[in-house]
Design an enzyme around this catalytic site. Sequence first.
Site, mmCIF file in Angstrom:
data_model
loop_
_atom_site.group_PDB
_atom_site.id
_atom_site.type_symbol
_atom_site.label_atom_id
_atom_site.label_comp_id
_atom_site.label_asym_id
_atom_site.label_seq_id
_atom_site.Cartn_x
_atom_site.Cartn_y
_atom_site.Cartn_z
ATOM 1 N N ARG A 61 25.077 -105.571 -21.610
ATOM 2 C CA ARG A 61 24.573 -105.735 -22.419
ATOM 3 C C ARG A 61 24.044 -107.339 -22.510
ATOM 4 O O ARG A 61 24.245 -107.446 -21.658
ATOM 5 C CB ARG A 61 25.329 -105.734 -24.261
ATOM 6 C CG ARG A 61 26.226 -106.288 -23.966
ATOM 7 C CD ARG A 61 27.148 -107.697 -24.459
ATOM 8 N NE ARG A 61 25.751 -108.586 -25.090
ATOM 9 C CZ ARG A 61 25.420 -108.968 -23.988
ATOM 10 N NH1 ARG A 61 26.134 -110.543 -23.636
ATOM 11 N NH2 ARG A 61 24.423 -110.061 -25.371
ATOM 12 N N GLY A 62 22.910 -107.167 -22.761
ATOM 13 C CA GLY A 62 21.864 -108.061 -23.430
ATOM 14 C C GLY A 62 20.779 -107.496 -22.426
ATOM 15 O O GLY A 62 20.712 -106.941 -20.981
ATOM 16 N N GLN A 193 29.163 -111.032 -30.250
ATOM 17 C CA GLN A 193 28.226 -111.799 -28.938
ATOM 18 C C GLN A 193 29.500 -112.962 -29.384
ATOM 19 O O GLN A 193 28.712 -113.277 -28.182
ATOM 20 C CB GLN A 193 27.477 -110.911 -28.886
ATOM 21 C CG GLN A 193 26.862 -109.389 -28.422
ATOM 22 C CD GLN A 193 26.932 -108.903 -29.852
ATOM 23 O OE1 GLN A 193 27.441 -108.539 -30.736
ATOM 24 N NE2 GLN A 193 26.032 -107.494 -28.879
ATOM 25 N N ASP A 234 14.696 -108.821 -27.081
ATOM 26 C CA ASP A 234 15.041 -107.496 -26.614
ATOM 27 C C ASP A 234 13.802 -107.216 -26.464
ATOM 28 O O ASP A 234 13.821 -106.482 -25.468
ATOM 29 C CB ASP A 234 15.715 -107.288 -27.490
ATOM 30 C CG ASP A 234 17.388 -107.414 -27.003
ATOM 31 O OD1 ASP A 234 17.897 -108.115 -27.461
ATOM 32 O OD2 ASP A 234 17.838 -107.018 -26.277
HETATM 33 O O1 MRU Z 1 23.545 -105.648 -28.341
HETATM 34 P P1 MRU Z 1 23.533 -106.056 -26.782
HETATM 35 O O2 MRU Z 1 24.393 -107.204 -27.046
HETATM 36 O O3 MRU Z 1 22.504 -106.094 -26.164
HETATM 37 O O4 MRU Z 1 22.432 -107.190 -27.494
HETATM 38 C C1 MRU Z 1 22.159 -108.615 -26.926
HETATM 39 C C2 MRU Z 1 20.563 -109.905 -27.605
HETATM 40 O O5 MRU Z 1 19.950 -109.712 -28.314
HETATM 41 C C3 MRU Z 1 20.313 -110.516 -26.873
HETATM 42 O O6 MRU Z 1 19.696 -111.723 -27.790
HETATM 43 C C4 MRU Z 1 19.406 -110.060 -25.987
HETATM 44 O O7 MRU Z 1 19.623 -109.318 -24.991
HETATM 45 C C5 MRU Z 1 18.430 -111.350 -25.220
HETATM 46 S S1 MRU Z 1 19.690 -111.675 -23.643
HETATM 47 C C6 MRU Z 1 18.971 -112.654 -22.514
#
Ligand code: MRU
Length: 343
Positions: A61-62, A193, A234
Amino acid sequence: MNTFLTQAGHAALAAQVIRPIEWRDGMLYLLDQRRLPREEVYLPLATAGQVAEAIHDMVVRGAPAIGIAAAYGVALAAAQGEKLEEAYRLLAESRPTAVNLHWALARMREVPQDAGALLEAAIAMHVEDLQQNLHMAELGAACFTAPVTILTHCNTGSLATAGHGTALGVVRTAFLLGKLKAVYAGETRPWLQGARLTAWELAKEGIKGQLIADSAAASLMQDGRINWVVVGADRIAANGDVANKIGTYSLAVLARHHGVKFMVVAPSGTIDMQTGSGREIPIEQRVADELLAIAGQRVAADGIDAWNPVFDVTPASLIDVLVTEKGVLEHPDAEKLQTLMRQ
Ligand code: MRU
């Protein structure tokens, strides 16, 4: 296949302490983030369908990491002789908000659709992300004129990228430069997270951090304990609105109220010039169980349902600094983003 790029790239990636994504012996290995911090287990994946499922289930994820994994998914599909259009479709549908996924897939479509060229493109993207993060971290840390205390949200570190991280990359580099007084990590309900992943990364790198309940952020700012909120993104719309992990918007409102600076760190692959404003960004809703239960154990009383959007939109007007690998924008807006993206 460009062997120089492959070898140099693998060496740079292998030098990372935390490696969420590995390409070995013709397979994709993902560090299973659902099991961190308890267990460090890699999941081997051989098809695009398996990669799409791993993205949806948050094994990886990320935003940048999702894009890189999807690129390898296409390479796997080509190597296995799967139908490529079906692979692109499955991967594109795996999660809706992070535009890096679509950006990475669009880049894969630009190269010859054969196994060698697709793998080379995926490796190039993987290596490039690490380089961009190192560069953004320097640009971000350079904004701190004196040692700072930072509040960060979600996980934007090595786990969310090819390595080093975006917002957490700025924290890391500030620490290495002696510019970090302290860092607070929001636990990031409901998927945790912050508590599970950011805390794990900070501990692994010897950076002493403090975890806060998300609801403690207002008090933290009221006490005058932090100078900057530093977060990732994102998807950034053409007008500078930023979609990021749920809770980011509240932090931005709080920061403005308390005179705390608000920084967003993201590669240009997160900027979506086709999306005019934050209103048009699709916000992922995940299953109620992620909110009603913790680690598989129901904590909410029976009989209640849940509204579980996992991202929110911070208006551009609340953002003091946007750091990308192309440069730093103060008070980002449509015009500044257009100029930046032309570079
Ligand atoms: O749901 P996730 O864990 O994928 O969300 C991740 C985030 O919101 C992060 O802040 C974003 O992807 C930037 S990661 C460098």
